[in-house]
Scaffold this motif. Structure first.
Motif, PDB file in Angstrom:
ATOM      1  N   PRO A   8     101.236 -19.600  61.786  1.00 31.66           N
ATOM      2  CA  PRO A   8     101.153 -20.873  61.805  1.00 31.66           C
ATOM      3  C   PRO A   8     100.526 -21.276  62.998  1.00 31.66           C
ATOM      4  N   GLN A   9     100.486 -20.611  64.191  1.00 27.63           N
ATOM      5  CA  GLN A   9      99.878 -21.174  65.297  1.00 27.63           C
ATOM      6  C   GLN A   9      98.377 -20.856  65.117  1.00 27.63           C
ATOM      7  N   THR A  10      97.825 -19.532  64.506  1.00 30.71           N
ATOM      8  CA  THR A  10      96.629 -19.496  64.176  1.00 30.71           C
ATOM      9  C   THR A  10      96.025 -20.594  63.461  1.00 30.71           C
ATOM     10  N   GLN A  12      96.966 -23.415  62.802  1.00 28.98           N
ATOM     11  CA  GLN A  12      96.947 -24.685  63.762  1.00 28.98           C
ATOM     12  C   GLN A  12      95.745 -24.877  64.391  1.00 28.98           C
ATOM     13  N   VAL A  13      95.508 -23.825  64.925  1.00 30.27           N
ATOM     14  CA  VAL A  13      94.099 -23.612  65.993  1.00 30.27           C
ATOM     15  C   VAL A  13      92.923 -23.805  65.127  1.00 30.27           C
ATOM     16  N   LEU A  14      92.939 -23.137  64.015  1.00 36.85           N
ATOM     17  CA  LEU A  14      91.780 -23.346  62.994  1.00 36.85           C
ATOM     18  C   LEU A  14      91.742 -24.802  62.338  1.00 36.85           C
ATOM     19  N   GLN A  15      92.811 -25.253  62.068  1.00 35.40           N
ATOM     20  CA  GLN A  15      92.794 -26.957  61.690  1.00 35.40           C
ATOM     21  C   GLN A  15      92.021 -27.707  62.716  1.00 35.40           C
ATOM     22  N   HIS A  16      92.437 -27.482  64.082  1.00 32.81           N
ATOM     23  CA  HIS A  16      91.575 -28.233  65.012  1.00 32.81           C
ATOM     24  C   HIS A  16      90.072 -28.087  65.009  1.00 32.81           C
ATOM     25  N   PHE A  17      89.845 -26.877  64.693  1.00 34.46           N
ATOM     26  CA  PHE A  17      88.155 -26.497  64.902  1.00 34.46           C
ATOM     27  C   PHE A  17      87.734 -27.110  63.609  1.00 34.46           C
ATOM     28  N   VAL A  18      88.306 -27.064  62.555  1.00 35.14           N
ATOM     29  CA  VAL A  18      87.663 -27.398  61.132  1.00 35.14           C
ATOM     30  C   VAL A  18      87.609 -28.830  61.149  1.00 35.14           C
ATOM     31  N   LEU A  85      93.231 -22.375  55.419  1.00 35.70           N
ATOM     32  CA  LEU A  85      93.825 -23.541  55.435  1.00 35.70           C
ATOM     33  C   LEU A  85      94.268 -23.875  53.791  1.00 35.70           C
ATOM     34  N   ALA A  86      93.182 -23.546  52.967  1.00 31.64           N
ATOM     35  CA  ALA A  86      93.536 -24.229  51.689  1.00 31.64           C
ATOM     36  C   ALA A  86      94.498 -23.291  50.982  1.00 31.64           C
ATOM     37  N   ASP A  87      94.706 -22.034  51.347  1.00 34.52           N
ATOM     38  CA  ASP A  87      95.620 -20.998  50.939  1.00 34.52           C
ATOM     39  C   ASP A  87      96.953 -21.212  51.383  1.00 34.52           C
ATOM     40  N   LYS A  93      99.957 -28.592  56.179  1.00 38.08           N
ATOM     41  CA  LYS A  93     100.574 -29.954  56.254  1.00 38.08           C
ATOM     42  C   LYS A  93     101.709 -30.133  57.222  1.00 38.08           C
ATOM     43  N   SER A  94     102.456 -29.019  57.648  1.00 34.75           N
ATOM     44  CA  SER A  94     103.613 -29.173  58.613  1.00 34.75           C
ATOM     45  C   SER A  94     103.135 -28.959  60.098  1.00 34.75           C
ATOM     46  N   LEU A  95     101.914 -28.561  60.136  1.00 40.94           N
ATOM     47  CA  LEU A  95     101.310 -28.561  61.576  1.00 40.94           C
ATOM     48  C   LEU A  95     101.193 -29.884  62.177  1.00 40.94           C
TER      49      LEU A  95
END
Length: 104
Positions: A8-10, A12-18, A85-87, A93-95
């Motif tokens: 989940p942390q990885t 979360q990091v990817l979500q911030h970059f996207v 993130l799509a998978d 959504k919980s991040l």
């Protein structure tokens, strides 16, 4: 090379970059934005860089201060992040929501 673990942390990091895929980000800013401690965040950044999902560079700071490490998604990393993130829509959504910290 070790396989990349999608914690989940990885994600979360990817979500911030996207959110801003071409933007360079300081590790400190990512730590503050994600609320991840350095001991969690920096190993994730190192693994993403080792897998060519992030590009990293040192940026010279003001005189008398050490250079800072900056990161941004590679094209491969942007595709990978969007796919992962799509998978995992329930996890994404919980991040913690991505904040643009006052930027338009």
């Amino acid at each position: 090379m070790k396989p990349l673990r999608m914690s989940p942390q990885t994600l979360q990091v990817l979500q911030h970059f996207v959110a801003e895929p071409k933007a360079w980000r300081y590790g400190y800013d990512l730590s503050r934005d994600t609320s991840l401690k350095a001991g969690t965040l920096y190993p994730i950044l190192m693994r993403l860089t080792e897998h060519s999902l992030l590009e990293a560079q040192w940026i010279a700071s003001e005189a008398g201060t050490p250079p800072r490490h900056m990161y941004r998604l590679t094209a491969k990393g942007a595709r990978f992040a969007k796919e992962k993130l799509a998978d995992a829509p329930g996890i994404a959504k919980s991040l913690r929501p991505v904040s643009n910290r006052g930027r338009a």
